[in-house]
Design an enzyme around this catalytic site. Sequence first.
Site, PDB file in Angstrom:
ATOM      1  CG  ASP A   1       6.034   9.518  -3.383  1.00 41.69           C
ATOM      2  OD1 ASP A   1       5.954   9.522  -2.149  1.00 41.69           O
ATOM      3  OD2 ASP A   1       5.813   8.502  -4.073  1.00 41.69           O
TER       4      ASP A   1
ATOM      5  CB  THR B   1       2.999   0.278  -3.655  1.00 40.96           C
ATOM      6  OG1 THR B   1       3.812  -0.412  -2.736  1.00 40.96           O
ATOM      7  CG2 THR B   1       3.546   1.656  -3.874  1.00 40.96           C
TER       8      THR B   1
ATOM      9  N   GLY C   1       6.580   1.155   0.101  1.00 46.07           N
ATOM     10  CA  GLY C   1       7.293   2.415   0.123  1.00 46.07           C
ATOM     11  C   GLY C   1       8.794   2.262   0.164  1.00 46.07           C
TER      12      GLY C   1
ATOM     13  CB  SER D   1       8.840   5.898  -7.430  1.00 45.56           C
ATOM     14  OG  SER D   1       8.278   4.660  -7.048  1.00 45.56           O
TER      15      SER D   1
ATOM     16  CB  VAL E   1      -3.567   5.480  -4.140  1.00 45.27           C
ATOM     17  CG1 VAL E   1      -4.391   5.014  -5.330  1.00 45.27           C
ATOM     18  CG2 VAL E   1      -3.759   4.561  -2.941  1.00 45.27           C
ATOM     19  CG  ASN E   2       2.389   8.263  -1.640  1.00 46.73           C
ATOM     20  OD1 ASN E   2       3.245   7.429  -1.353  1.00 46.73           O
ATOM     21  ND2 ASN E   2       2.574   9.544  -1.415  1.00 46.73           N
TER      22      ASN E   2
END
Length: 634
Positions: free
Chosen positions: A455, A413, A505, A483, A432-433
């Site tokens: 996720d 992130t 994260g 999230s 985009v993780n």
Amino acid sequence: MESPLLACHDLANVAHTQRRRRSRWLTALCFFLAFVAVTFLGSVSRDLKIDVLRREIRHANGRVQANDAEMVESKKGVVAADDGRCSDIGASFLRQGGHAIDAAVATAICLGVVNPMSSGIGGGAFMIVRSASSSKAEAFDMRETAPLAASKDMYANNLNAKYSGALSMGVPGEIAGLHAAWVKYGRLPWRTLFEPSIKLAEGGFVVAPYLAKNIALFGDTIMTDPGLKKVFAPNGKLLRAGQTCYNEELGHSLEEIAENGPQAFYNGSVGKKLVSDVKEAGGILTMQDLQNYKVEVTEAMSTDVMGYTVFGMQPPSSGTVGLSLVMNILNSYGDPNAAKGDLGLHRFVEALKHMFSLRMNLGDPKFVRVNEYVSKMLSPSFARQIKEEIFDNTTFPSSYYMYKWSQLEDHGTSHFSIVDSERNAVSMTTTVNYPFGSGVLSPSTGIVLNDEMGDFSSPTELSPDHLPPAPSNFIEPNKRPLSSMTPLIITKDNELAGVIGGSGGLNIIPAVAQVFLNYFVLGMDPLVAVQSPRIYHRLIPNVVLYENFTCIGGKRIEFSMERKLFLEERGHELEATSGGAIVQLVVQDLPDSMKRNHTSFGRRIMEKLNNVGALRGTLTAVSDPRKNGKPAAV
């Protein structure tokens, strides 16, 4: 008889004395008026703070060094992003009279170009927007969704495919969300907001140290994927800091979207190329998925925390409710000093553990019932119950906290915070993780594919402690995954007090909560609030991670030995970490006079002055040195 000369002398003395008295009176009056003016505008404390911050700063949490490059001040507008170039680009549109949303669009697109390991138009985001004239805020949910062909058991035979490769891709939402916000609030032409980033992508940009670090760490992934290799290892060698990176295909995609709007992405040439590349790489994304994508725009969740009103995202974000629960637990002690010092840190760790035990009951409210858990996590009375389970002299095994489900670890992130001259505010976290998302770059579009499917929970996936996965977060078509992203806007007495959020994260909630505590509760200066060493906990494993490393820019972040010993004495297991979440903070230091006389003649005078910008509070923006970010001011 008195001599005429003496008489004249006496008259001269009297005149002189009167002049001195008038001079003294005028001098005193000037000093008084100056004092009133300075106090009224709230500038004395700011000058003193800056003077202190220019020297080395020490705090009980550990040791940090100050550097003005990480902090800027302005009354006209600020942008705090994790790359200075993007902060500058956002601020440039504020100077042109743009709304905070105009700056947000430009900043987000820029970050996707220069920090593609963290964000980009191939991913999704959460955004909170508050208008200066409103007592409420709006939430733009542009989180990725599961494709129509996705299913709960799609990774039963290959869990790795949930985290890497094109099959891990969710339907991107960033462009749709940015455009929806711009349509409502934007003032500058959509195309104009893309131009600086198009130049960076096509004309080349210098690889910053943080990107270079990620290129090196994930070199094997880059060298395996043709699209990533072309951009980040163009001559067969991985790019290093200071070298120039080109992504011409991404520049062309941005040109199409700038010219034709989101239709180019969701129902046009860019989308068609993207779908073709994803299919060839083994993914299931279709044009129907892109065409069906919808941004969720709702009233932001609001909660009262420590005397402030906090606006944030509803689930599937766990950030707002997570922060609320932790703060309500600390507030339930009924002592303003409850969160201070070593004992306050112990209580904070315990509060985090209780929060994470509840977090995995959350999910997309369109698919699962989460009201019971949301209500608990927002409830002060529930927080008081948890407080009774926290003891100041000890900690407990993970099982004590009544967890049921395995803790999902989201990643990556990027976050930025923006306030414009009118005090419109934006808090946006985009992702985009995993670093470089799925590890796939679409060759014909230059877009890094997200791996947001990672996720979600999968029925066959067990944690190291053999805990079952959370059913509320199982995959369903069009569902949004849980999230940790925590974009927040904070107000006090309906005046903007701050904008905050983080990247990193599962560590986002602990990091944002600590910066919130540092500034709004413990009264630290903004720079110190962000730079102070942090701890992290995720319940499982039952370990306190503490920061102990040197940032890319050379700044040392080191948790103090005294605090470590205090926690160890209470039974905490500690482990050093060489990195942490990244927080971008903007605060407004309002003059005291703006907090009084809301209905008096004085208030009406202030409102008139405010219309010409004379009474706006000073904005301070801080970018986290952990990612070597730099803010910008108008």
